[in-house]
Design an enzyme around this catalytic site. Structure first.
Site, PDB file in Angstrom:
ATOM      1  N   ASN A 113       4.329   3.239   8.467  1.00 43.09           N
ATOM      2  CA  ASN A 113       4.506   3.468   7.032  1.00 43.09           C
ATOM      3  C   ASN A 113       3.410   4.406   6.487  1.00 43.09           C
ATOM      4  OD1 ASN A 113       5.475   3.219   4.281  1.00 43.09           O
ATOM      5  ND2 ASN A 113       6.580   1.416   5.020  1.00 43.09           N
ATOM      6  N   ARG A 114       3.255   4.434   5.171  1.00 43.67           N
ATOM      7  CA  ARG A 114       2.488   5.519   4.553  1.00 43.67           C
ATOM      8  C   ARG A 114       1.050   5.162   4.209  1.00 43.67           C
ATOM      9  NH1 ARG A 114       7.713   5.753   3.197  1.00 43.67           N
ATOM     10  NH2 ARG A 114       8.719   7.810   3.312  1.00 43.67           N
ATOM     11  N   HIS A 139       3.704   6.971   9.475  1.00 44.51           N
ATOM     12  CA  HIS A 139       3.924   6.504  10.850  1.00 44.51           C
ATOM     13  C   HIS A 139       2.942   7.089  11.867  1.00 44.51           C
ATOM     14  CE1 HIS A 139       7.312   4.417   9.349  1.00 44.51           C
ATOM     15  NE2 HIS A 139       8.219   5.373   9.417  1.00 44.51           N
ATOM     16  N   HIS A 211      10.775   0.578  14.973  1.00 42.67           N
ATOM     17  CA  HIS A 211      11.591   1.325  14.004  1.00 42.67           C
ATOM     18  C   HIS A 211      13.054   1.436  14.441  1.00 42.67           C
ATOM     19  CE1 HIS A 211      12.406   4.203  10.841  1.00 42.67           C
ATOM     20  NE2 HIS A 211      11.144   4.159  10.441  1.00 42.67           N
ATOM     21  N   SER A 212      13.603   0.361  15.014  1.00 38.65           N
ATOM     22  CA  SER A 212      15.022   0.412  15.406  1.00 38.65           C
ATOM     23  C   SER A 212      15.919   0.547  14.190  1.00 38.65           C
ATOM     24  CB  SER A 212      15.408  -0.856  16.176  1.00 38.65           C
ATOM     25  OG  SER A 212      14.837  -0.821  17.468  1.00 38.65           O
ATOM     26  N   TYR A 213      16.943   1.392  14.335  1.00 42.39           N
ATOM     27  CA  TYR A 213      18.009   1.497  13.337  1.00 42.39           C
ATOM     28  C   TYR A 213      19.168   0.666  13.871  1.00 42.39           C
ATOM     29  CZ  TYR A 213      15.905   5.730  11.210  1.00 42.39           C
ATOM     30  OH  TYR A 213      15.081   6.638  10.589  1.00 42.39           O
ATOM     31  N   GLU A 348      11.633  -3.092   9.209  1.00 38.28           N
ATOM     32  CA  GLU A 348      10.358  -2.860   9.881  1.00 38.28           C
ATOM     33  C   GLU A 348       9.355  -3.885   9.380  1.00 38.28           C
ATOM     34  OE1 GLU A 348       9.658   1.443   8.899  1.00 38.28           O
ATOM     35  OE2 GLU A 348      11.757   1.201   8.374  1.00 38.28           O
TER      36      GLU A 348
HETATM   37  C1  BGC Z   1      10.359   5.122   5.898  1.00 39.62           C
HETATM   38  C2  BGC Z   1      11.361   6.118   5.389  1.00 39.62           C
HETATM   39  C3  BGC Z   1      11.487   7.204   6.401  1.00 39.62           C
HETATM   40  C4  BGC Z   1      11.932   6.579   7.704  1.00 39.62           C
HETATM   41  C5  BGC Z   1      12.051   7.585   8.788  1.00 39.62           C
HETATM   42  C6  BGC Z   1      10.882   4.556   7.183  1.00 39.62           C
HETATM   43  O1  BGC Z   1       9.969   3.658   7.694  1.00 39.62           O
HETATM   44  O2  BGC Z   1      10.119   4.115   4.967  1.00 39.62           O
HETATM   45  O3  BGC Z   1      10.951   6.656   4.175  1.00 39.62           O
HETATM   46  O4  BGC Z   1      12.406   8.164   6.007  1.00 39.62           O
HETATM   47  O5  BGC Z   1      10.999   5.618   8.088  1.00 39.62           O
HETATM   48  O6  BGC Z   1      10.940   8.347   8.849  1.00 39.62           O
END
Ligand code: BGC
Length: 383
Positions: A113-114, A139, A211-213, A348
């Site tokens: 995250n940020r 990330h 970060h699995s979708y 996440e």
């Molecule tokens: C973030 C999103 C981002 C995504 C892919 C997520 O964890 O919160 O803003 O677009 O990751 O980078």
């Protein structure tokens, strides 16, 4: 899975004599276990072969993980008819993961995250990180833990793989040589458990996640807007226009972000709410309701079409619910599937975004002599 009813005695005899099918409760003869762990190669990076570990549990459900990024490349679990389907987005080959991925399946770190403006301070020393997401660092920077090769070793129990990566002091701007172990375990109860452990030789910050979708409808071809989401959170951390928390812990009640009751992801996603505009949909950190430390249920997602259901349990204080808002069809995934807008969602588990700059958030500072240790479980079943 198959089983046949048979009297207790013949079943016992069969089991002992043939060491074949095992006996279940009441003498029910069960299928031989399909449990296994296979290691193969999934391409190479800079001449370094990348291993793929395929873990199959006793019912044949399977997870495949590679050393590059510790990426979960596939996860096959049954629908309500028992038909296996892959429920994570990803690619068929390593080149595609290297070329352009929105973190599909990867371990993200050193700070998932940020971090606002890519800067933070520990003990009076200011650290600068590469900025890669608007004005912020996302990330772990340009080459985060999702883009490095982890060294994988099967665990002694045979139902997991331990991945190790040593991040050098100063890598991507972070202080301290950080040694991390991420262990994936795939249980017979269709639980993917992830244990994270790290130590450092200088004070640093850490926040690891996966970060699995997910798309519980099979392989990411369809939308996830019909999936029913429940998030066990009364509060969340609202963000500014660059997705950095304002510092407030706000109530979810009365907002379209409230998922305390199971609600289709798509039901309110287009509502006129500032937070949904800032995130281009759901992209928010929820504060998991918990009675104390330990595992707590963070979320449950159910796909009414296939019956597949996933619980997320975690020791972390937060979970980022991201509804795949930046997927736009340009990633051509497994089997040639273009991943369309909102065809995958992420949950996440994490410490809150920008914690290094938010003194009131739970700390993400790790010091020499301490061990960062946390676990998350993704559990699959049907209803
Ligand atoms: C973030 C999103 C981002 C995504 C892919 C997520 O964890 O919160 O803003 O677009 O990751 O980078």
């Amino acid at each position: 899975m198959w089983f046949r009813k048979s009297p207790v005695v013949p079943c016992l005899l069969l089991c002992v004599a043939l060491l074949g099918p095992s006996c279940g409760p009441g003498g029910v003869e069960e299928a031989p276990s399909m449990r296994g762990l296979e290691v193969s190669e999934f391409g190479s990076v800079d001449g370094h072969p990348v291993k793929l570990f395929a873990l199959t549990n006793d019912s044949g459900a399977e997870v495949r993980i590679i050393e590059y990024g510790g990426i979960v490349v596939s996860l096959s679990v049954p629908d309500r008819e028992g038909t296996m389907g892959d429920v994570v987005l990803g690619f068929d080959d390593l080149e595609s993961y290297i070329a352009d991925t929105p973190y599909f399946g990867a371990i993200t770190g050193r700070y998932a995250n940020r971090i606002a403006k890519g800067t933070f301070e520990i003990d009076g020393i200011v650290y600068e990180l590469p900025v890669n997401n608007g004005p912020n660092s996302l990330h772990g920077g340009i080459k985060g833990f999702d883009k490095v090769v982890w060294e994988g070793t099967p665990t002694e129990s045979g139902d997991g793989v331990d991945f190790v990566y040593v991040s050098a002091d100063g890598e991507e701007g972070y202080p301290g040589r950080l040694e991390s172990n991420v262990t994936y375990t795939w249980t017979d109860a269709n639980e993917l458990r992830i244990d994270y452990e790290s130590t450092t030789d200088k004070p640093t910050v850490i926040n690891l996640t996966n970060h699995s979708y997910f798309n519980l409808g099979d392989g990411g071809a369809g939308s996830i807007l019909g999936h029913e989401m429940t998030i066990n959170a009364d509060t969340y951390t609202p963000v500014d226009a660059t997705s950095i928390p304002t510092g407030e812990i706000a109530a979810l009640e009365g907002t379209p972000l409230d998922f305390r009751q199971a609600t289709a992801i798509g039901e309110r996603i287009e509502e006129d709410h500032q937070q949904l505009h800032f995130g281009a949909g759901y992209d928010h950190n929820y504060v998991v309701n918990r009675d104390g430390p330990g595992m707590a249920l963070a979320a449950t997602v159910h796909d009414p079409g296939t019956g597949r259901t996933m619980d997320v349990l975690t020791e972390e204080p937060g979970v980022q619910f991201y509804s795949g808002n930046f997927l736009d069809g340009h990633h051509i995934g497994k089997g040639g599937t273009p991943y369309q807008h909102r065809s995958g969602f992420c949950l996440e588990t994490q410490h809150y975004p920008d914690s290094p700059n938010q003194p009131d958030f739970p700390t993400t500072v790790l010091r020499p002599g301490e061990t960062y240790s946390t676990a998350t479980v993704y559990k699959f079943y049907t209803r």
